[in-house]
Design a protein around this motif. Structure first.
Motif, short mmCIF file in Angstrom:
data_model
loop_
_atom_site.label_atom_id
_atom_site.label_comp_id
_atom_site.label_asym_id
_atom_site.label_seq_id
_atom_site.Cartn_x
_atom_site.Cartn_y
_atom_site.Cartn_z
N SER A 1 0.80 -1.22 0.00
CA SER A 1 0.00 0.00 0.00
C SER A 1 0.84 1.27 0.00
O SER A 1 0.33 2.34 -0.33
CB SER A 1 -0.94 0.00 1.22
N VAL A 2 2.12 1.18 0.35
CA VAL A 2 2.99 2.35 0.35
C VAL A 2 3.84 2.40 -0.92
O VAL A 2 3.93 3.43 -1.59
CB VAL A 2 3.91 2.34 1.59
N GLU A 3 4.45 1.28 -1.29
CA GLU A 3 5.41 1.26 -2.40
C GLU A 3 4.82 0.77 -3.72
O GLU A 3 5.48 0.81 -4.74
CB GLU A 3 6.60 0.37 -2.03
N GLY A 4 3.57 0.29 -3.71
CA GLY A 4 2.94 -0.11 -4.95
C GLY A 4 3.27 -1.53 -5.35
O GLY A 4 3.58 -2.39 -4.51
N ALA A 5 3.24 -1.78 -6.66
CA ALA A 5 3.39 -3.13 -7.20
C ALA A 5 4.81 -3.67 -6.98
O ALA A 5 5.78 -2.91 -6.99
CB ALA A 5 3.06 -3.15 -8.68
N SER B 1 0.81 3.79 9.74
CA SER B 1 0.26 2.84 10.71
C SER B 1 -0.67 1.81 10.07
O SER B 1 -0.87 0.72 10.63
CB SER B 1 -0.50 3.60 11.80
N ASP B 2 -1.24 2.15 8.90
CA ASP B 2 -2.18 1.22 8.27
C ASP B 2 -1.60 0.57 7.02
O ASP B 2 -2.34 0.08 6.16
CB ASP B 2 -3.49 1.94 7.93
N ALA B 3 -0.27 0.55 6.87
CA ALA B 3 0.35 -0.07 5.70
C ALA B 3 0.09 -1.57 5.66
O ALA B 3 0.11 -2.24 6.70
CB ALA B 3 1.85 0.21 5.70
N VAL B 4 -0.17 -2.08 4.46
CA VAL B 4 -0.41 -3.51 4.28
C VAL B 4 0.31 -3.99 3.02
O VAL B 4 0.63 -3.20 2.14
CB VAL B 4 -1.91 -3.86 4.16
N ARG C 1 -3.69 -13.10 0.37
CA ARG C 1 -3.63 -12.77 1.78
C ARG C 1 -3.12 -11.34 1.91
O ARG C 1 -2.25 -10.91 1.14
CB ARG C 1 -2.70 -13.72 2.54
N VAL C 2 -3.66 -10.60 2.87
CA VAL C 2 -3.24 -9.23 3.13
C VAL C 2 -2.76 -9.14 4.57
O VAL C 2 -3.50 -9.52 5.49
CB VAL C 2 -4.39 -8.23 2.88
N LEU C 3 -1.52 -8.68 4.75
CA LEU C 3 -0.94 -8.59 6.09
C LEU C 3 -0.61 -7.15 6.43
O LEU C 3 -0.08 -6.41 5.59
CB LEU C 3 0.35 -9.42 6.17
N PRO C 4 -0.89 -6.73 7.67
CA PRO C 4 -0.39 -5.42 8.11
C PRO C 4 1.13 -5.45 8.20
O PRO C 4 1.72 -6.49 8.50
CB PRO C 4 -1.03 -5.26 9.49
N VAL C 5 1.75 -4.33 7.89
CA VAL C 5 3.20 -4.28 7.84
C VAL C 5 3.74 -3.48 9.02
O VAL C 5 3.58 -2.25 9.08
CB VAL C 5 3.69 -3.67 6.51
N ARG C 6 4.33 -4.18 9.96
CA ARG C 6 5.04 -3.57 11.09
C ARG C 6 6.39 -4.27 11.16
O ARG C 6 6.47 -5.49 11.08
CB ARG C 6 4.30 -3.78 12.42
N PHE C 7 7.44 -3.51 11.34
CA PHE C 7 8.78 -4.07 11.29
C PHE C 7 9.43 -4.13 12.68
O PHE C 7 9.04 -3.40 13.60
CB PHE C 7 9.68 -3.22 10.38
N SER C 8 10.41 -5.00 12.78
CA SER C 8 11.32 -5.02 13.93
C SER C 8 12.71 -4.68 13.43
O SER C 8 13.06 -4.97 12.28
CB SER C 8 11.34 -6.40 14.59
N VAL C 9 13.49 -4.05 14.28
CA VAL C 9 14.90 -3.77 13.96
C VAL C 9 15.73 -4.72 14.82
O VAL C 9 15.69 -4.65 16.06
CB VAL C 9 15.27 -2.30 14.25
N ALA D 1 11.03 -2.39 2.12
CA ALA D 1 10.95 -2.23 3.57
C ALA D 1 11.62 -0.93 4.01
O ALA D 1 11.09 -0.19 4.84
CB ALA D 1 11.59 -3.43 4.26
N LEU D 2 12.81 -0.67 3.46
CA LEU D 2 13.50 0.58 3.82
C LEU D 2 12.65 1.79 3.48
O LEU D 2 12.61 2.78 4.23
CB LEU D 2 14.85 0.65 3.10
N ALA D 3 11.96 1.74 2.34
CA ALA D 3 11.14 2.87 1.92
C ALA D 3 10.00 3.13 2.90
O ALA D 3 9.52 4.26 3.01
CB ALA D 3 10.59 2.63 0.53
N GLN D 4 9.57 2.09 3.61
CA GLN D 4 8.43 2.22 4.52
C GLN D 4 8.81 2.66 5.92
O GLN D 4 7.93 2.84 6.78
CB GLN D 4 7.68 0.88 4.59
N VAL D 5 10.12 2.84 6.17
CA VAL D 5 10.55 3.26 7.52
C VAL D 5 11.50 4.45 7.45
O VAL D 5 12.28 4.68 8.37
CB VAL D 5 11.21 2.08 8.28
N GLN D 6 11.43 5.23 6.37
CA GLN D 6 12.35 6.35 6.21
C GLN D 6 12.19 7.41 7.30
O GLN D 6 13.18 7.96 7.80
CB GLN D 6 12.17 6.98 4.83
N GLN D 7 10.96 7.69 7.69
CA GLN D 7 10.75 8.68 8.75
C GLN D 7 11.33 8.18 10.07
O GLN D 7 11.98 8.94 10.81
CB GLN D 7 9.27 8.99 8.89
N TRP D 8 11.09 6.91 10.38
CA TRP D 8 11.61 6.35 11.62
C TRP D 8 13.13 6.34 11.61
O TRP D 8 13.77 6.72 12.63
CB TRP D 8 11.07 4.93 11.81
#
Length: 304
Positions: free
Chosen positions: A55-59, A168-171, A79-87, A107-114
């Motif tokens: 949902s963030v980075e597209g296809a 927070s709602d990335a899948v 299947r659709v999974l929510p995306v939350r990462f661990s470091v 994955a890196l693109a989805q945590v740039q702010q963090w």
């Protein structure tokens, strides 16, 4: 017990999606998306589980290109999974010890702010998957890995941070693929996927979409990928509501086949959200049967 190849190694979101499809299956990690799908094509696995869009980075282009090449495979589930990462880091490491952090580019693109807030001066490196980054941390190639939470159960690493996500709602949506055969039965809440190569003429893309619109079919996704041997021309990937067993969907696919250079059917399968497809007036199976009966009567010379 089915054998499911998935985009590995162990500890990826794709492993979680495969397990969610069948908790009793034998899960076989393979290092790339093409290899996971090739295992199904070769009969070495019954099914393959691969990511198709985020949902963030597209296809996921590797999946799209793999579906277009070689022998056909079809989706039988999503299947659709929510995306939350661990470091993850080596035991005892702290934020101050991290000079490099690795993960799959999506994955890196989805945590740039963090990362900008907590690891602003850390060098970011790409790996083939989130779990491959964890393996790299174990091997001393990286100091930290952005991974799926399940990776912490597979590798002797410590969690430096959890629940990491900019949105927070990335899948991420995953497809379960098989060799062509019996399709899942229609449920009333189904999705059909195809790719189409349209003729290289003005208005052909609009005409393709019109074939769907005039039959009351809702298109939920359209993506384009270049034809590698024909610069400036593209194949279009379409997801739309409905099942090939429905007359309106079958009629639309036949129309696309008549007017396009190529159509590959990629499956009809239940939607993960279970939301029923909307069937507009005049496009249901009963409407098609009644109109076909009316036309047949006219052709027999009867007063219809």
């Amino acid at each position: 017990m089915p054998r499911i190849a998935y985009f590995g190694p162990r500890g990826t979101f794709t492993e979680q999606a495969a397990a969610a499809f069948d908790a009793h299956a034998e899960l076989v990690p393979l290092p790339t998306i093409p290899l996971a799908v090739a295992a199904v094509r070769a009969g070495e696995a019954d099914l393959a589980c691969v990511p198709v869009e985020n949902s963030v980075e597209g296809a996921v282009s590797a999946t799209m290109d793999t579906l277009a090449g070689d022998a056909p495979v079809v989706a039988v589930a999503e299947r659709v999974l929510p995306v939350r990462f661990s470091v993850l880091v080596r035991p005892g490491a702290t934020f101050a010890d991290v000079q490099t952090v690795a993960s799959h580019p999506h994955a890196l693109a989805q945590v740039q702010q963090w990362l900008g807030k907590h690891m602003a001066n850390v060098t970011q490196l790409a790996s083939t998957s989130t779990a491959a980054a964890a393996v790299g941390v174990l091997a001393g190639e990286f100091d930290a890995a952005v991974t799926a939470p399940v990776a912490a159960a597979h590798y002797p690493l410590a969690e430096l941070a959890t629940e990491v996500a900019d949105e927070s709602d990335a899948v991420t949506r995953f497809l379960v693929l098989s060799r062509p055969g019996a399709l899942p039965e229609p449920t009333g809440a189904d999705r059909t996927s195809v790719f189409v190569v349209v003729s290289h003429r003005p208005g052909e893309l609009a005409a393709m979409l019109t074939e769907l619109a005039m039959r009351g079919i809702n298109v939920s996704r359209i993506e384009s990928r270049p034809l590698r041997n024909r610069f400036g021309e593209y194949r279009f990937y379409l997801d739309f509501d409905g099942h090939i067993a429905e007359q309106r969907v079958g009629d639309a696919l036949a129309a696309l086949h008549r007017r396009s250079q190529r159509v590959r059917f990629l499956g009809s399968y239940p939607k993960a959200d279970g939301v029923a497809s909307t069937v507009t007036d005049g496009t249901g199976d009963t409407d098609y049967r009644e109109s076909a009966a009316w036309l047949a009567a006219l052709r027999r010379g009867e007063d219809a």
